[in-house]
Design a protein around this motif. Structure first.
Motif, PDB file in Angstrom:
ATOM      1  N   ARG A 157       1.127  -1.317   0.145  1.00 15.26           N
ATOM      2  CA  ARG A 157      -0.031   0.653   0.142  1.00 15.26           C
ATOM      3  C   ARG A 157       0.656   1.242  -0.080  1.00 15.26           C
ATOM      4  O   ARG A 157       0.829   1.935  -1.276  1.00 15.26           O
ATOM      5  CB  ARG A 157      -0.529  -0.176   1.460  1.00 15.26           C
ATOM      6  N   ASP A 158       1.908   1.402   0.858  1.00  9.00           N
ATOM      7  CA  ASP A 158       2.105   2.619   1.021  1.00  9.00           C
ATOM      8  C   ASP A 158       3.461   2.879   0.020  1.00  9.00           C
ATOM      9  O   ASP A 158       3.654   4.175  -0.669  1.00  9.00           O
ATOM     10  CB  ASP A 158       3.237   2.360   1.906  1.00  9.00           C
ATOM     11  N   LEU A 159       3.949   2.021  -0.931  1.00  9.29           N
ATOM     12  CA  LEU A 159       4.896   2.116  -2.249  1.00  9.29           C
ATOM     13  C   LEU A 159       4.121   2.358  -3.580  1.00  9.29           C
ATOM     14  O   LEU A 159       4.101   2.791  -4.238  1.00  9.29           O
ATOM     15  CB  LEU A 159       5.161   0.240  -2.382  1.00  9.29           C
ATOM     16  N   LEU A 160       2.678   1.897  -3.092  1.00  9.05           N
ATOM     17  CA  LEU A 160       1.888   2.196  -4.232  1.00  9.05           C
ATOM     18  C   LEU A 160       0.905   3.837  -3.922  1.00  9.05           C
ATOM     19  O   LEU A 160       1.235   4.482  -5.551  1.00  9.05           O
ATOM     20  CB  LEU A 160       0.319   1.209  -4.699  1.00  9.05           C
ATOM     21  N   ALA A 161       0.909   4.090  -2.694  1.00 11.79           N
ATOM     22  CA  ALA A 161       0.625   5.478  -2.474  1.00 11.79           C
ATOM     23  C   ALA A 161       1.710   6.244  -3.288  1.00 11.79           C
ATOM     24  O   ALA A 161       1.433   8.135  -3.984  1.00 11.79           O
ATOM     25  CB  ALA A 161       1.198   5.116  -0.717  1.00 11.79           C
ATOM     26  N   GLU A 162       3.123   6.346  -2.599  1.00  5.86           N
ATOM     27  CA  GLU A 162       4.212   6.482  -3.351  1.00  5.86           C
ATOM     28  C   GLU A 162       3.943   7.496  -5.357  1.00  5.86           C
ATOM     29  O   GLU A 162       4.466   8.316  -5.323  1.00  5.86           O
ATOM     30  CB  GLU A 162       5.268   6.177  -3.667  1.00  5.86           C
ATOM     31  N   TRP A 213       0.996   6.949  -6.431  1.00  2.00           N
ATOM     32  CA  TRP A 213      -0.485   7.265  -6.920  1.00  2.00           C
ATOM     33  C   TRP A 213      -0.798   8.496  -5.558  1.00  2.00           C
ATOM     34  O   TRP A 213      -1.500   7.925  -5.099  1.00  2.00           O
ATOM     35  CB  TRP A 213      -1.572   6.794  -7.479  1.00  2.00           C
ATOM     36  N   PRO A 214      -0.719   9.606  -5.249  1.00  3.19           N
ATOM     37  CA  PRO A 214      -0.751   9.723  -3.747  1.00  3.19           C
ATOM     38  C   PRO A 214      -2.159  10.426  -4.167  1.00  3.19           C
ATOM     39  O   PRO A 214      -2.458  10.513  -2.986  1.00  3.19           O
ATOM     40  CB  PRO A 214       0.585  10.868  -4.139  1.00  3.19           C
ATOM     41  N   ASP A 215      -2.699  10.292  -5.466  1.00  2.00           N
ATOM     42  CA  ASP A 215      -4.074  11.472  -4.774  1.00  2.00           C
ATOM     43  C   ASP A 215      -5.250   9.697  -4.743  1.00  2.00           C
ATOM     44  O   ASP A 215      -6.096  10.566  -4.860  1.00  2.00           O
ATOM     45  CB  ASP A 215      -4.046  11.838  -5.763  1.00  2.00           C
ATOM     46  N   ARG A 216      -4.461   8.524  -4.789  1.00  7.22           N
ATOM     47  CA  ARG A 216      -5.726   7.473  -4.741  1.00  7.22           C
ATOM     48  C   ARG A 216      -5.848   7.313  -3.656  1.00  7.22           C
ATOM     49  O   ARG A 216      -4.967   7.462  -2.331  1.00  7.22           O
ATOM     50  CB  ARG A 216      -5.058   6.185  -6.369  1.00  7.22           C
ATOM     51  N   ASP A 217      -7.179   6.124  -3.261  1.00 11.09           N
ATOM     52  CA  ASP A 217      -6.604   5.684  -2.054  1.00 11.09           C
ATOM     53  C   ASP A 217      -5.956   4.247  -1.614  1.00 11.09           C
ATOM     54  O   ASP A 217      -6.403   3.278  -2.888  1.00 11.09           O
ATOM     55  CB  ASP A 217      -8.712   4.969  -1.711  1.00 11.09           C
ATOM     56  N   ALA A 218      -4.689   4.434  -1.437  1.00  6.57           N
ATOM     57  CA  ALA A 218      -3.702   3.159  -1.109  1.00  6.57           C
ATOM     58  C   ALA A 218      -4.249   2.191  -0.928  1.00  6.57           C
ATOM     59  O   ALA A 218      -4.033   1.169  -1.104  1.00  6.57           O
ATOM     60  CB  ALA A 218      -2.447   3.915  -0.640  1.00  6.57           C
ATOM     61  N   GLU A 219      -5.059   2.208  -0.143  1.00  3.80           N
ATOM     62  CA  GLU A 219      -5.469   0.450   0.498  1.00  3.80           C
ATOM     63  C   GLU A 219      -6.454   0.534  -0.215  1.00  3.80           C
ATOM     64  O   GLU A 219      -6.128  -1.768  -0.280  1.00  3.80           O
ATOM     65  CB  GLU A 219      -6.641   1.354   2.064  1.00  3.80           C
ATOM     66  N   ALA A 220      -7.106   0.927  -1.434  1.00  2.00           N
ATOM     67  CA  ALA A 220      -7.707   0.338  -2.290  1.00  2.00           C
ATOM     68  C   ALA A 220      -7.574  -0.387  -3.816  1.00  2.00           C
ATOM     69  O   ALA A 220      -7.109  -0.721  -4.178  1.00  2.00           O
ATOM     70  CB  ALA A 220      -9.116   0.912  -2.975  1.00  2.00           C
ATOM     71  N   LEU A 221      -5.727   0.543  -3.751  1.00  2.00           N
ATOM     72  CA  LEU A 221      -4.555   0.399  -4.582  1.00  2.00           C
ATOM     73  C   LEU A 221      -4.180  -1.341  -4.017  1.00  2.00           C
ATOM     74  O   LEU A 221      -4.591  -2.637  -4.764  1.00  2.00           O
ATOM     75  CB  LEU A 221      -3.873   0.702  -4.902  1.00  2.00           C
ATOM     76  N   ALA A 222      -4.401  -1.457  -2.722  1.00  2.00           N
ATOM     77  CA  ALA A 222      -3.350  -2.426  -2.281  1.00  2.00           C
ATOM     78  C   ALA A 222      -4.525  -4.249  -2.625  1.00  2.00           C
ATOM     79  O   ALA A 222      -3.879  -4.972  -3.326  1.00  2.00           O
ATOM     80  CB  ALA A 222      -2.654  -2.582  -1.022  1.00  2.00           C
ATOM     81  N   TRP A 223      -4.850  -3.849  -2.545  1.00  2.00           N
ATOM     82  CA  TRP A 223      -6.122  -4.824  -2.535  1.00  2.00           C
ATOM     83  C   TRP A 223      -6.878  -5.340  -3.754  1.00  2.00           C
ATOM     84  O   TRP A 223      -7.415  -6.104  -4.266  1.00  2.00           O
ATOM     85  CB  TRP A 223      -7.744  -4.389  -1.687  1.00  2.00           C
TER      86      TRP A 223
END
Length: 367
Positions: free
Chosen positions: A139-144, A146-156
């Motif tokens: 989640r944290d790596l994906l947030a880097e 796509w900082p404007d997205r819900d990172a939890e949703a990206l990881a799931w």
């Protein structure tokens, strides 16, 4: 040939094929393969599901299979966590793209609206290549990126878009914590099937759960629109009808047991696939009891008496004591059955709570 089959015969058939009329003397790997998958949203239920079906089963029997990569834990049937064999995963996981995609869209479609999901999947693969990441770290790596997205949703979402394995000790008895992701191809050393076939799934399901209808198969698997597939396979199957006239399919070589076959008391874990494997679950429990067992997305641990769900159970542990609380839907008036409930409950505690003092308490639910 169309043959009418009683509800009680369907009950005994399901229990016999699930090794619940008598525990099977089989290796744990063979039973996992036979059942196709063990629901594994929590770590302990697969162990309990094997214990209730196999003679002499120990915790190490399943833990060892997870560590030596003979079985894997991942999102499979219905898009939910299951333990399946390493041989089945490469074709079974791709077959579940539909259920996984629908589950992802329902939970995270709004959070990922407008995203290129292929790009997200590729990013997830790149981050996981050659290493294992927990969902929070992914989640944290994906947030880097796509900082404007819900990172939890990206990881799931990556979990549904990319075949991943939750490597041990995650999923072993009593182990919780953050879920680890490892690329399935790297863990297993094989590629996922490019064109998985539902034809491979149908006989496996019927061998463990049949006779069953199209809606039952769809409920168990999460797949949709299988009417044409069953129609195409009809010449290779036997056809029955239940008491309502609904059509059921089975393997031609599979036998139906005597409806009077005695069945011992059995304890099934939460989310056991026997309880959720049918659209019409009256072969296992009444509709009234279903409402008590299946509440929202939860499926309670159940106790079978004479082969039918008659109550629920839970274990409370402290350092020295384990209490098995069995709550029946109606009183058991037969003394031998009441004694068997306690006896089987004590066996369950010896498996699930070894080293503690045991207490089995059987009560009847208030209506």
């Amino acid at each position: 040939m169309d043959d009418r089959v009683s509800r009680r015969t369907l009950n005994r058939a399901a229990l016999a094929r699930q090794s619940l009329t008598a525990r099977a003397d089989l290796p744990a790997l063979d039973m996992v393969r036979h059942l196709v998958g063990l629901q594994a949203q929590a770590a302990d239920p697969p162990y309990l599901g094997l214990w209730t079906r196999l003679s002499g089963f120990t915790h190490d029997d399943l833990t060892g299979l997870l560590y030596d990569r003979s079985v894997v834990r991942s999102s499979v049937l219905r898009g939910t966590q299951h333990i399946v064999t390493a041989a089945d995963f490469p074709w079974l996981r791709p077959l579940m793209r539909g259920p996984l995609g629908r589950a992802r869209q329902a939970a995270f479609g709004r959070a990922t609206a407008g995203m290129d999901l292929d790009e997200l999947a590729a990013a997830g693969r790149d981050l996981l290549r050659g290493r294992t990441l927990t969902r929070p770290r992914l989640r944290d790596l994906l947030a880097e990126r796509w900082p404007d997205r819900d990172a939890e949703a990206l990881a799931w979402s990556v979990q549904t878009l990319v075949p991943v394995i939750h490597r041990p000790p995650s999923g072993t008895w009593g182990k919780g914590g953050a879920t680890p992701f490892t690329l399935a191809e790297e863990w297993l050393g094989v590629a996922m099937a490019a064109e998985p076939r539902v034809d491979d799934l149908v006989p496996r399901y019927l061998a463990a759960f049949g006779p069953a209808g199209v809606r039952d198969l769809q409920m168990w698997s999460g797949l949709r629109g299988l009417e044409a597939d069953l129609e195409r396979l009809r010449p290779r199957l036997r056809v029955y009808r239940d008491e309502t006239g609904a059509e059921l399919f089975d393997l031609p070589e599979a036998e139906l047991p005597d409806p009077g076959t005695p069945v011992p008391v059995r304890f099934l874990p939460a989310f056991d696939n026997l309880v959720v494997a049918y659209a019409d679950r009256t072969r296992i429990m009444t509709d009234e009891h279903r409402r008590r067992v299946c509440v929202g997305s939860m499926v309670a641990p159940t106790v079978l008496v004479d082969g039918f769900v008659r109550g629920t159970w839970k274990i409370a542990k402290d350092r020295d004591t384990a209490v098995l609380a069995v709550e029946l839907f109606e009183p058991v008036t037969d003394g031998a059955t009441a004694a068997e409930l306690v006896e089987e409950g004590e066996r369950l505690l010896r498996f699930a709570a070894a080293g503690r003092a045991h207490d089995v308490r059987v009560t009847t639910a208030q209506s």
